[in-house]
Write an enzyme that holds these catalytic residues in place. Structure first.
Site, PDB file in Angstrom:
ATOM      1  N   ASP A  10     -66.349 -27.476 -20.177  1.00 37.27           N
ATOM      2  CA  ASP A  10     -66.588 -28.817 -20.727  1.00 37.27           C
ATOM      3  C   ASP A  10     -68.046 -28.978 -21.135  1.00 37.27           C
ATOM      4  OD1 ASP A  10     -63.968 -29.939 -20.483  1.00 37.27           O
ATOM      5  OD2 ASP A  10     -64.265 -29.825 -18.318  1.00 37.27           O
ATOM      6  N   GLU A  32     -65.734 -33.508 -23.704  1.00 38.80           N
ATOM      7  CA  GLU A  32     -65.724 -34.807 -23.012  1.00 38.80           C
ATOM      8  C   GLU A  32     -65.237 -35.920 -23.933  1.00 38.80           C
ATOM      9  OE1 GLU A  32     -65.626 -34.959 -19.984  1.00 38.80           O
ATOM     10  OE2 GLU A  32     -66.794 -33.304 -19.181  1.00 38.80           O
ATOM     11  N   ASN A  82     -56.065 -27.095 -18.801  1.00 39.64           N
ATOM     12  CA  ASN A  82     -56.918 -27.620 -19.873  1.00 39.64           C
ATOM     13  C   ASN A  82     -57.723 -26.493 -20.525  1.00 39.64           C
ATOM     14  OD1 ASN A  82     -56.027 -30.133 -19.144  1.00 39.64           O
ATOM     15  ND2 ASN A  82     -57.883 -30.707 -18.045  1.00 39.64           N
ATOM     16  N   LYS A  97     -60.400 -36.466 -10.932  1.00 36.84           N
ATOM     17  CA  LYS A  97     -59.896 -37.265  -9.782  1.00 36.84           C
ATOM     18  C   LYS A  97     -61.074 -37.922  -9.063  1.00 36.84           C
ATOM     19  CE  LYS A  97     -57.480 -33.893  -7.811  1.00 36.84           C
ATOM     20  NZ  LYS A  97     -57.337 -32.862  -8.859  1.00 36.84           N
ATOM     21  N   ASP A 143     -69.114 -22.017 -18.377  1.00 33.13           N
ATOM     22  CA  ASP A 143     -68.587 -23.351 -18.143  1.00 33.13           C
ATOM     23  C   ASP A 143     -67.734 -23.711 -19.368  1.00 33.13           C
ATOM     24  OD1 ASP A 143     -68.396 -26.124 -17.298  1.00 33.13           O
ATOM     25  OD2 ASP A 143     -69.922 -26.559 -18.811  1.00 33.13           O
TER      26      ASP A 143
HETATM   27  C1  XBP Z   1     -66.643 -31.142 -16.377  1.00 31.22           C
HETATM   28  C2  XBP Z   1     -66.039 -32.294 -15.763  1.00 31.22           C
HETATM   29  C3  XBP Z   1     -64.605 -32.455 -15.838  1.00 31.22           C
HETATM   30  C4  XBP Z   1     -63.956 -33.178 -16.976  1.00 31.22           C
HETATM   31  C5  XBP Z   1     -62.585 -33.661 -16.526  1.00 31.22           C
HETATM   32  O1  XBP Z   1     -67.755 -30.670 -15.609  1.00 31.22           O
HETATM   33  O2  XBP Z   1     -66.688 -33.046 -15.103  1.00 31.22           O
HETATM   34  O3  XBP Z   1     -64.330 -33.207 -14.723  1.00 31.22           O
HETATM   35  O4  XBP Z   1     -64.713 -34.297 -17.378  1.00 31.22           O
HETATM   36  O5  XBP Z   1     -61.827 -32.662 -16.016  1.00 31.22           O
HETATM   37  P1  XBP Z   1     -68.277 -29.177 -15.813  1.00 31.22           P
HETATM   38  P2  XBP Z   1     -60.535 -32.938 -15.075  1.00 31.22           P
HETATM   39  O6  XBP Z   1     -68.399 -28.960 -17.297  1.00 31.22           O
HETATM   40  O7  XBP Z   1     -69.627 -29.155 -15.156  1.00 31.22           O
HETATM   41  O8  XBP Z   1     -67.289 -28.226 -15.181  1.00 31.22           O
HETATM   42  O9  XBP Z   1     -60.052 -34.332 -15.387  1.00 31.22           O
HETATM   43  O10 XBP Z   1     -59.523 -31.889 -15.462  1.00 31.22           O
HETATM   44  O11 XBP Z   1     -60.972 -32.804 -13.653  1.00 31.22           O
HETATM   45 MG    MG Z   2     -70.098 -28.683 -18.525  1.00 29.19          MG
END
Ligand code: XBP
Ligand code: MG
Length: 252
Positions: free
Chosen positions: A12, A19, A128, A54, A10
């Site tokens: 983020d 975040e 990203n 989104k 993963d």
């Molecule tokens: C990560 C997220 C992402 C980011 C925003 O979840 O929830 O949505 O906050 O990304 P995970 P985008 O780590 O479980 O994948 O704005 O590019 O969608």
């Molecule tokens: Mg994550």
């Protein structure tokens, strides 16, 4: 489990505390659009329950009913806001690269040296991921990964298992030949939903969550001189996550 062949990360919260950057980019974009919206750290913690930028914007508007401009096309409004947020986020990552979490760069390098395949399975946009890897890991780091499964390539985001199924299909591997790395309950549910044993490193926004189904839960991957704290699972003498520990976990 079969012989360990691949590590699927993963992004983020797992590779870095991204975040913080996403939150900054959302708020800067709201201000650029003249919207009187400002997400606090506390509110963002709650909004993170909804994965995907989104989807998170749509949820915020529907549930918190902030002041809204007159928009002819709601879907396009969300899409444009999100495109601008993605551009802003990439600028944030470029101008001030986020540090990777403890042990991430070391483990990725060790895994490559040990001929393990690297992959990504994330909710966020591929651009990203590229920006984070290039600026926070190494200029050529995108090429370290055989598969980058990201964003809207699947219809349903985490906690659905779709993105991990997609990554496995692209890798041509079975779930039991892989270990996933996640930081959140939504991510853990997604990975184990696809049958992949999952190591969890909870982060700033996710440390209170339930990771009962995790293969191992540690506060971070750790370094030889700054080991991890084991929150759940058995590691023997290990003090940080390395390829030897992953192989041991995989064969248990
Ligand atoms: C990560 C997220 C992402 C980011 C925003 O979840 O929830 O949505 O906050 O990304 P995970 P985008 O780590 O479980 O994948 O704005 O590019 O969608
Ligand atoms: Mg994550």
């Amino acid at each position: 489990m079969a012989e360990l062949r691949a590590l699927i990360f993963d992004v983020d919260g797992t590779l870095a505390e991204t975040e913080f950057g996403h939150l900054r980019a959302f708020n800067l974009t709201f201000s650029d659009h003249g919207l009187a919206w400002e997400w606090s750290d506390e509110l963002y913690g709650k909004l993170l329950e909804i994965t995907g930028g989104k989807e998170r914007l749509r949820h915020y508007i529907n549930h918190y009913q902030p002041p809204m401009p007159d928009v002819a096309d709601f879907d396009e409004f969300i899409a444009q806001l999100h495109r601008d947020k993605t551009d802003c986020y990439r600028r944030v990552l470029t101008e001030k690269p986020l540090p990777l979490r403890s042990g991430v760069a070391r483990l990725l390098r060790e895994a490559r040296a040990a001929n393990l395949i690297l992959a990504v399975a994330t909710t966020t946009h591929a651009e990203n991921v590229h920006a984070l890897l290039q600026h926070s890991l190494a200029p050529d780091a995108v090429e370290w990964f055989s598969v980058i499964a990201a964003g809207d390539v699947v219809p349903t985001k985490k906690p659905a298992p779709d993105i991990y199924h997609y990554a496995l299909e692209k890798l041509g591997l079975d779930a039991n030949q892989c270990i996933a790395f996640e930081d959140s309950r939504n991510g853990l549910l997604s990975a184990i939903g696809a049958g992949i044993p999952t190591l969890v490193t909870p982060g700033y926004y996710t440390q209170q969550q339930n990771f009962a189904e995790g293969l191992l839960v540690v506060d971070h991957l750790g370094e030889p001189d700054a080991g991890f704290k084991v929150l759940q699972g058995e590691v023997g003498e290990a003090r940080y996550v390395d390829v030897a520990l992953l192989r041991k976990l995989a064969s248990a």
